[in-house]
Design a protein around this motif. Structure first.
Motif, PDB file in Angstrom:
ATOM      1  N   ARG A  46       0.840  -1.201   0.000  1.00 10.39           N
ATOM      2  CA  ARG A  46       0.000   0.000   0.000  1.00 10.39           C
ATOM      3  C   ARG A  46       0.874   1.250   0.000  1.00 10.39           C
ATOM      4  O   ARG A  46       0.594   2.208  -0.706  1.00 10.39           O
ATOM      5  CB  ARG A  46      -0.938  -0.029   1.205  1.00 10.39           C
ATOM      6  N   ARG A  47       1.954   1.261   0.785  1.00  9.86           N
ATOM      7  CA  ARG A  47       2.859   2.425   0.793  1.00  9.86           C
ATOM      8  C   ARG A  47       3.450   2.667  -0.583  1.00  9.86           C
ATOM      9  O   ARG A  47       3.567   3.814  -1.026  1.00  9.86           O
ATOM     10  CB  ARG A  47       3.975   2.233   1.822  1.00  9.86           C
ATOM     11  N   MET A  48       3.813   1.594  -1.281  1.00  6.43           N
ATOM     12  CA  MET A  48       4.360   1.757  -2.634  1.00  6.43           C
ATOM     13  C   MET A  48       3.310   2.311  -3.583  1.00  6.43           C
ATOM     14  O   MET A  48       3.608   3.196  -4.390  1.00  6.43           O
ATOM     15  CB  MET A  48       4.920   0.432  -3.155  1.00  6.43           C
ATOM     16  N   PHE A  49       2.083   1.808  -3.499  1.00 10.05           N
ATOM     17  CA  PHE A  49       1.018   2.304  -4.362  1.00 10.05           C
ATOM     18  C   PHE A  49       0.733   3.781  -4.095  1.00 10.05           C
ATOM     19  O   PHE A  49       0.586   4.575  -5.025  1.00 10.05           O
ATOM     20  CB  PHE A  49      -0.262   1.489  -4.179  1.00 10.05           C
ATOM     21  N   VAL A  50       0.657   4.150  -2.812  1.00 10.24           N
ATOM     22  CA  VAL A  50       0.394   5.553  -2.458  1.00 10.24           C
ATOM     23  C   VAL A  50       1.544   6.440  -2.941  1.00 10.24           C
ATOM     24  O   VAL A  50       1.314   7.522  -3.493  1.00 10.24           O
ATOM     25  CB  VAL A  50       0.159   5.711  -0.941  1.00 10.24           C
ATOM     26  N   ALA A  51       2.778   5.977  -2.764  1.00 12.84           N
ATOM     27  CA  ALA A  51       3.936   6.748  -3.235  1.00 12.84           C
ATOM     28  C   ALA A  51       3.882   6.930  -4.748  1.00 12.84           C
ATOM     29  O   ALA A  51       4.210   8.007  -5.270  1.00 12.84           O
ATOM     30  CB  ALA A  51       5.241   6.064  -2.823  1.00 12.84           C
ATOM     31  N   TRP A  52       3.449   5.906  -5.467  1.00 10.55           N
ATOM     32  CA  TRP A  52       3.336   6.013  -6.922  1.00 10.55           C
ATOM     33  C   TRP A  52       2.304   7.073  -7.296  1.00 10.55           C
ATOM     34  O   TRP A  52       2.552   7.905  -8.172  1.00 10.55           O
ATOM     35  CB  TRP A  52       2.965   4.658  -7.521  1.00 10.55           C
ATOM     36  N   VAL A  53       1.144   7.057  -6.635  1.00 13.46           N
ATOM     37  CA  VAL A  53       0.110   8.055  -6.921  1.00 13.46           C
ATOM     38  C   VAL A  53       0.649   9.452  -6.622  1.00 13.46           C
ATOM     39  O   VAL A  53       0.453  10.387  -7.409  1.00 13.46           O
ATOM     40  CB  VAL A  53      -1.184   7.778  -6.120  1.00 13.46           C
ATOM     41  N   ARG A  54       1.360   9.609  -5.518  1.00  9.76           N
ATOM     42  CA  ARG A  54       1.935  10.912  -5.183  1.00  9.76           C
ATOM     43  C   ARG A  54       2.956  11.344  -6.248  1.00  9.76           C
ATOM     44  O   ARG A  54       3.069  12.517  -6.566  1.00  9.76           O
ATOM     45  CB  ARG A  54       2.556  10.883  -3.794  1.00  9.76           C
ATOM     46  N   GLY A  55       3.654  10.379  -6.830  1.00  7.49           N
ATOM     47  CA  GLY A  55       4.572  10.686  -7.923  1.00  7.49           C
ATOM     48  C   GLY A  55       3.830  11.191  -9.153  1.00  7.49           C
ATOM     49  O   GLY A  55       4.301  12.099  -9.845  1.00  7.49           O
ATOM     50  N   VAL A  56       2.662  10.611  -9.425  1.00  2.84           N
ATOM     51  CA  VAL A  56       1.834  11.100 -10.539  1.00  2.84           C
ATOM     52  C   VAL A  56       1.420  12.545 -10.272  1.00  2.84           C
ATOM     53  O   VAL A  56       1.479  13.395 -11.167  1.00  2.84           O
ATOM     54  CB  VAL A  56       0.591  10.207 -10.752  1.00  2.84           C
ATOM     55  N   LEU A  57       1.025  12.837  -9.038  1.00  3.42           N
ATOM     56  CA  LEU A  57       0.629  14.203  -8.684  1.00  3.42           C
ATOM     57  C   LEU A  57       1.806  15.167  -8.868  1.00  3.42           C
ATOM     58  O   LEU A  57       1.635  16.274  -9.387  1.00  3.42           O
ATOM     59  CB  LEU A  57       0.112  14.259  -7.243  1.00  3.42           C
ATOM     60  N   THR A  58       2.992  14.745  -8.475  1.00  3.87           N
ATOM     61  CA  THR A  58       4.182  15.575  -8.656  1.00  3.87           C
ATOM     62  C   THR A  58       4.491  15.773 -10.133  1.00  3.87           C
ATOM     63  O   THR A  58       4.819  16.886 -10.566  1.00  3.87           O
ATOM     64  CB  THR A  58       5.394  14.937  -7.941  1.00  3.87           C
ATOM     65  N   GLY A  59       4.361  14.706 -10.925  1.00  5.89           N
ATOM     66  CA  GLY A  59       4.574  14.820 -12.364  1.00  5.89           C
ATOM     67  C   GLY A  59       3.584  15.783 -12.997  1.00  5.89           C
ATOM     68  O   GLY A  59       3.941  16.569 -13.881  1.00  5.89           O
ATOM     69  N   HIS A  60       2.345  15.734 -12.535  1.00  4.41           N
ATOM     70  CA  HIS A  60       1.346  16.690 -13.018  1.00  4.41           C
ATOM     71  C   HIS A  60       1.794  18.111 -12.693  1.00  4.41           C
ATOM     72  O   HIS A  60       1.715  18.998 -13.545  1.00  4.41           O
ATOM     73  CB  HIS A  60      -0.016  16.413 -12.374  1.00  4.41           C
ATOM     74  N   ASN A  61       2.260  18.333 -11.469  1.00  2.98           N
ATOM     75  CA  ASN A  61       2.694  19.682 -11.075  1.00  2.98           C
ATOM     76  C   ASN A  61       3.853  20.172 -11.926  1.00  2.98           C
ATOM     77  O   ASN A  61       3.931  21.345 -12.265  1.00  2.98           O
ATOM     78  CB  ASN A  61       3.074  19.714  -9.597  1.00  2.98           C
ATOM     79  N   TYR A  62       4.742  19.273 -12.289  1.00  2.00           N
ATOM     80  CA  TYR A  62       5.871  19.650 -13.136  1.00  2.00           C
ATOM     81  C   TYR A  62       5.387  20.021 -14.539  1.00  2.00           C
ATOM     82  O   TYR A  62       5.806  21.014 -15.117  1.00  2.00           O
ATOM     83  CB  TYR A  62       6.876  18.502 -13.210  1.00  2.00           C
ATOM     84  N   ALA A  63       4.463  19.206 -15.061  1.00  2.00           N
ATOM     85  CA  ALA A  63       3.984  19.421 -16.425  1.00  2.00           C
ATOM     86  C   ALA A  63       3.007  20.588 -16.535  1.00  2.00           C
ATOM     87  O   ALA A  63       2.946  21.245 -17.563  1.00  2.00           O
ATOM     88  CB  ALA A  63       3.320  18.149 -16.952  1.00  2.00           C
ATOM     89  N   ARG A  64       2.248  20.833 -15.515  1.00  2.00           N
ATOM     90  CA  ARG A  64       1.208  21.877 -15.520  1.00  2.00           C
ATOM     91  C   ARG A  64       1.451  22.845 -14.369  1.00  2.00           C
ATOM     92  O   ARG A  64       0.668  22.915 -13.426  1.00  2.00           O
ATOM     93  CB  ARG A  64      -0.178  21.241 -15.360  1.00  2.00           C
ATOM     94  N   GLN A  65       2.524  23.589 -14.451  1.00  3.22           N
ATOM     95  CA  GLN A  65       2.913  24.435 -13.330  1.00  3.22           C
ATOM     96  C   GLN A  65       1.897  25.519 -13.013  1.00  3.22           C
ATOM     97  O   GLN A  65       1.856  26.028 -11.900  1.00  3.22           O
ATOM     98  CB  GLN A  65       4.305  25.007 -13.572  1.00  3.22           C
ATOM     99  N   SER A  66       1.046  25.852 -13.960  1.00  3.97           N
ATOM    100  CA  SER A  66       0.029  26.871 -13.696  1.00  3.97           C
ATOM    101  C   SER A  66      -1.229  26.272 -13.060  1.00  3.97           C
ATOM    102  O   SER A  66      -2.119  27.020 -12.644  1.00  3.97           O
ATOM    103  CB  SER A  66      -0.353  27.589 -14.992  1.00  3.97           C
TER     104      SER A  66
END
Length: 113
Positions: A46-66
């Protein structure tokens, strides 16, 4: 005769570029909601899955900084994905992560290329 032809060509060009290509998920071998639900009994998974989702959120922030997702807790991630997987039991939690970026970035629309 040229105006209708130009219009048709323009329409085809716009309509073909408007349809977004599916997002390619780079994740775990099993990203089904079933795997997500089963991970509740396996804290490490579960920790790995949650960390992966948080990585997606971070990737979104990088790609869509606005249109960034604000900081969210692990329990917020778990609650969101749990709710998604309850509503879409045949879905996968990768899609839940993308829907989370839609919801928490204030955009509330599907990601499009």
């Amino acid at each position: 005769m040229r105006k209708p032809l130009i219009f048709v060509m323009f329409f085809l060009a716009v309509s073909s570029s408007a349809s977004a290509a599916p997002v390619k998920m780079v994740g775990f071998d099993d990203m089904t909601c079933g795997a997500w639900k089963a991970s509740k009994g396996d804290p490490e998974q579960r920790r790995m899955f949650v960390a992966w989702v948080r990585g997606v959120l971070t990737g979104h922030n990088y790609a869509r900084q606005s249109q960034q997702v604000s900081a969210v807790s692990n329990s917020t991630v778990e609650n969101f994905v749990d709710r998604y997987c309850t509503e879409m039991p045949q879905g996968d939690f990768g899609e839940a992560a993308l829907r989370m970026t839609d919801r928490f970035s204030g955009r509330n629309e599907a990601i499009a290329k």
